[in-house]
Design an enzyme around this catalytic site. Sequence first.
Site, PDB file in Angstrom:
ATOM      1  N   LYS A 155     -17.247  -0.580   5.878  1.00  0.00           N
ATOM      2  CA  LYS A 155     -17.688  -1.630   4.951  1.00  0.00           C
ATOM      3  C   LYS A 155     -19.184  -1.532   4.649  1.00  0.00           C
ATOM      4  O   LYS A 155     -19.594  -1.590   3.485  1.00  0.00           O
ATOM      5  CB  LYS A 155     -17.375  -3.005   5.560  1.00  0.00           C
ATOM      6  CG  LYS A 155     -17.692  -4.135   4.614  1.00  0.00           C
ATOM      7  CD  LYS A 155     -17.328  -5.494   5.208  1.00  0.00           C
ATOM      8  CE  LYS A 155     -17.503  -6.572   4.132  1.00  0.00           C
ATOM      9  NZ  LYS A 155     -17.290  -7.922   4.648  1.00  0.00           N
ATOM     10  N   GLU A 179       0.807  -1.221   0.000  1.00  0.00           N
ATOM     11  CA  GLU A 179       0.000   0.000   0.000  1.00  0.00           C
ATOM     12  C   GLU A 179       0.842   1.275   0.000  1.00  0.00           C
ATOM     13  O   GLU A 179       0.430   2.304  -0.527  1.00  0.00           O
ATOM     14  CB  GLU A 179      -0.953   0.028   1.207  1.00  0.00           C
ATOM     15  CG  GLU A 179      -2.090  -0.984   1.150  1.00  0.00           C
ATOM     16  CD  GLU A 179      -1.697  -2.316   1.765  1.00  0.00           C
ATOM     17  OE1 GLU A 179      -0.491  -2.551   2.012  1.00  0.00           O
ATOM     18  OE2 GLU A 179      -2.608  -3.140   2.004  1.00  0.00           O
ATOM     19  N   MET A 222      23.976   8.550   2.880  1.00  0.00           N
ATOM     20  CA  MET A 222      23.867   9.844   3.554  1.00  0.00           C
ATOM     21  C   MET A 222      24.177   9.704   5.040  1.00  0.00           C
ATOM     22  O   MET A 222      24.891  10.513   5.628  1.00  0.00           O
ATOM     23  CB  MET A 222      22.459  10.405   3.341  1.00  0.00           C
ATOM     24  CG  MET A 222      22.208  11.722   4.015  1.00  0.00           C
ATOM     25  SD  MET A 222      23.216  13.028   3.340  1.00  0.00           S
ATOM     26  CE  MET A 222      22.169  13.596   2.010  1.00  0.00           C
ATOM     27  N   PHE A 261     -11.485  -6.904  14.070  1.00  0.00           N
ATOM     28  CA  PHE A 261     -10.395  -7.406  13.226  1.00  0.00           C
ATOM     29  C   PHE A 261     -10.003  -6.345  12.196  1.00  0.00           C
ATOM     30  O   PHE A 261     -10.857  -5.782  11.529  1.00  0.00           O
ATOM     31  CB  PHE A 261     -10.833  -8.701  12.535  1.00  0.00           C
ATOM     32  CG  PHE A 261      -9.781  -9.231  11.588  1.00  0.00           C
ATOM     33  CD1 PHE A 261      -8.549  -9.676  12.063  1.00  0.00           C
ATOM     34  CD2 PHE A 261     -10.017  -9.263  10.228  1.00  0.00           C
ATOM     35  CE1 PHE A 261      -7.581 -10.146  11.194  1.00  0.00           C
ATOM     36  CE2 PHE A 261      -9.051  -9.733   9.346  1.00  0.00           C
ATOM     37  CZ  PHE A 261      -7.826 -10.166   9.829  1.00  0.00           C
ATOM     38  N   GLN A 262      -8.734  -6.083  12.079  1.00  0.00           N
ATOM     39  CA  GLN A 262      -8.179  -5.087  11.156  1.00  0.00           C
ATOM     40  C   GLN A 262      -8.785  -3.697  11.361  1.00  0.00           C
ATOM     41  O   GLN A 262      -8.950  -2.942  10.406  1.00  0.00           O
ATOM     42  CB  GLN A 262      -8.331  -5.545   9.695  1.00  0.00           C
ATOM     43  CG  GLN A 262      -7.422  -6.735   9.379  1.00  0.00           C
ATOM     44  CD  GLN A 262      -7.306  -7.029   7.893  1.00  0.00           C
ATOM     45  OE1 GLN A 262      -8.231  -6.770   7.144  1.00  0.00           O
ATOM     46  NE2 GLN A 262      -6.169  -7.579   7.476  1.00  0.00           N
TER      47      GLN A 262
END
Lengths: 579, 166
Positions: free
Chosen positions: A159, A47, A471, A109-110
């Site tokens: 959802k 993502e 760097m 969940f999630q």
Amino acid sequence: MRGGEALIKSLKDQEVDVVFGYPGGVLLPLYDVIYDSDMRHILVRHEQCAAHAADGYARASGKVGVCIGTSGPGATNLVTGIATAYMDSSPIVAIAGQVATGLIGNDAFQEVDTIGMTMPITKHNFQPMNSQEIPEIIKTAFYIAGTGRPGPVVVDLPKDVQEQELDMDKEVRIDLPGYKPTRKGHPLQIKRAANLIANSKKPVILAGGGVILSGSSEELIKLAGIIDAPVVTSLLGKGSFPEDHPFSLGMLGMHGTKTSNYMVDECDCLIAVGCRFSDRTTGNVAEFAKNAKIIHIDIDPAEIGKNVEVDIPIVGDAKITLSSLIKALNQNNTSGNTDEWMKYVQNFKRSSSPRTSFNDVPLKPQQVIKEIMNATDEETIVTTDVGLNQMWMAHYFKVKHPRTFLSSGGLGTMGFGFPAAMGAKVAKPETDVVAICGDGGFLMVSQDLATIKEYDIPVVICILDNRYLGMVAQWQKLFYEKRLSHTHLGEVPDFVKLAEAFGVSAYRVEKPGEVQETLKNAINSGEPTLIDITIDPEEILPMVPPGCGLTEMVGEYKIEIESADGVPYYREAEERAGD
Amino acid sequence: MENERTHIISALVLHKPGVLQRVAGLFTRRGFNIESITVGTSEQEGIARMTIIAKGDGKILEQITKQLNKIIDVIKVRDLEPEKTVKRELCLIKVHTPTEKIRSEVIQYANIFRGRIIDVSPETLTIEITGASDKIDALIDLVKTFGIKEIARTGPTAMSRGIKTI
């Protein structure tokens, strides 16, 4: 119509032609709509890359980019990309799935608090609690993202809301009593600025990303011509002013060119346009442009006076404000005022141009970048990662057009370069796109080689491969007694084999001349390609140490001087730059 | 540079979920010093008024107002001039009053401060007092000796004197 369909229709109403996304449990209803839709969806492999690709798309095209991720880990993975876009004022709309409204707050969940999590890194965020709100929220989200000082907007979509029916015939309005960006600069302030400029003997223009966002490069070039002033840029300002123009001095700041840093130090009037005076640009603020009166033009009032005290603040869109300023200046006779200054600046520039040609093996990054420049044309979009590769590009690569140099400035996100190039190529399929990455940053996002292969997105990835977190290692060498703590990245992977595992053509390059040839061929092949360029791990870039003024550069600054007969010869600067 | 002082910032905001978090989060993130914040409905439907008491010099205050203005749900922000502002706070004080003597003493103090007794039990009295913060502090100091069981303060809310509105 259901919420999911309404979302896609609303995106189309905003002329969205592509989304970068990754599905998940709570997004099943939306993805079921996408299955039948003609909306182009590019399935990324992480993502974070969806967000960076949307960002790259936005920076290359000027349009709002769109990315999608599921709830919980999908949303947390988007966060780095959203914060990157926020720091660099890039307009994206990020759509995150959320658990059903009845489950919110139950640690389902999630489930994660996407709204709370993204509040400090977005311009605004929304959570539609019923589907009827979707059309208005999407329209408003795009309006907020793309206007004023652009930035990311998050839509957190539960959802069940994707499944609810709604009435699409209802009128969709944007109602934002608290959002009215000032576009036109105050006429009195513009007049004061014009007077100050007309009376200055040593002016310098500092152009930032705002010039590119407002599309005011033409006005900027005109302004520089009218007042006869050199132009320096911030990192995000690269491309706002053609860097092959005799007035261009290159980037300012910690890793800026010697000329830019010294001329800003000496100028008597600094005209800053669309920049935010980041600490990487100014060095020690107390020392910054200490001989100058400062004019600051920016659309975001909060940026004015935040980091640097300014004498004439002007809140407004750069394009509109610069036009007014040019008009006001035409009424002042400025010609001839800066002749002596310009002569001095040009001499300084000539005698401190950095050396770019090297025959060494392993390759010097300066030579690599010169070859990259030779292999690309001025329309080519280049993206960079973060670190030495980025600063070498910023320092040595000459950008001629806006929106052709894309880099993560504010957040400094390693892993930005490759997915941003992917987004840029999708936005501009006819334009060549080259990602310049470090080996560290590329490995953070290498899984998306699958995406460019599957969707045939022919970007060329050039890895400046020194096997170091360059760097950070540079700082360790300069400020931590060369104690290279965890900055050596080891001998694996073999990037050529890695790319080939994804079906992406790949080449390893180790000698002078090969970069140019290989890159030219890769671009012409029209296929996604990776070029692993082995570079000298010892090469570092001169810099201004944190907390120092811009003229206190350390590190060896190699100078290139053209002799009278036009044949370049090289002089290693005997003293350290800045002495 | 102006010296650090306490500022009364009045803001009109959209009355919807998350606005308080947006404002409070801004103060934390930018390192601004916030003393109190009160929120309630305003004269217009759908719009709430926030009164923020914050400390800082002129530059910090300028940043606070500018950053607040950037929040999309914030409609208007004003730094109220202290001498042209009425500012009031509400405080409830539950005092331990085990004897008749203490009880009448506390009632007297409450009266002097134009407070009201709003709850009585065999062991306690609860005073309601409204006013400027220093007046409330003074009353609290006085009754402290008897034993304070509980204090609930709202933090100040404020508006400009006269016809001026924000």
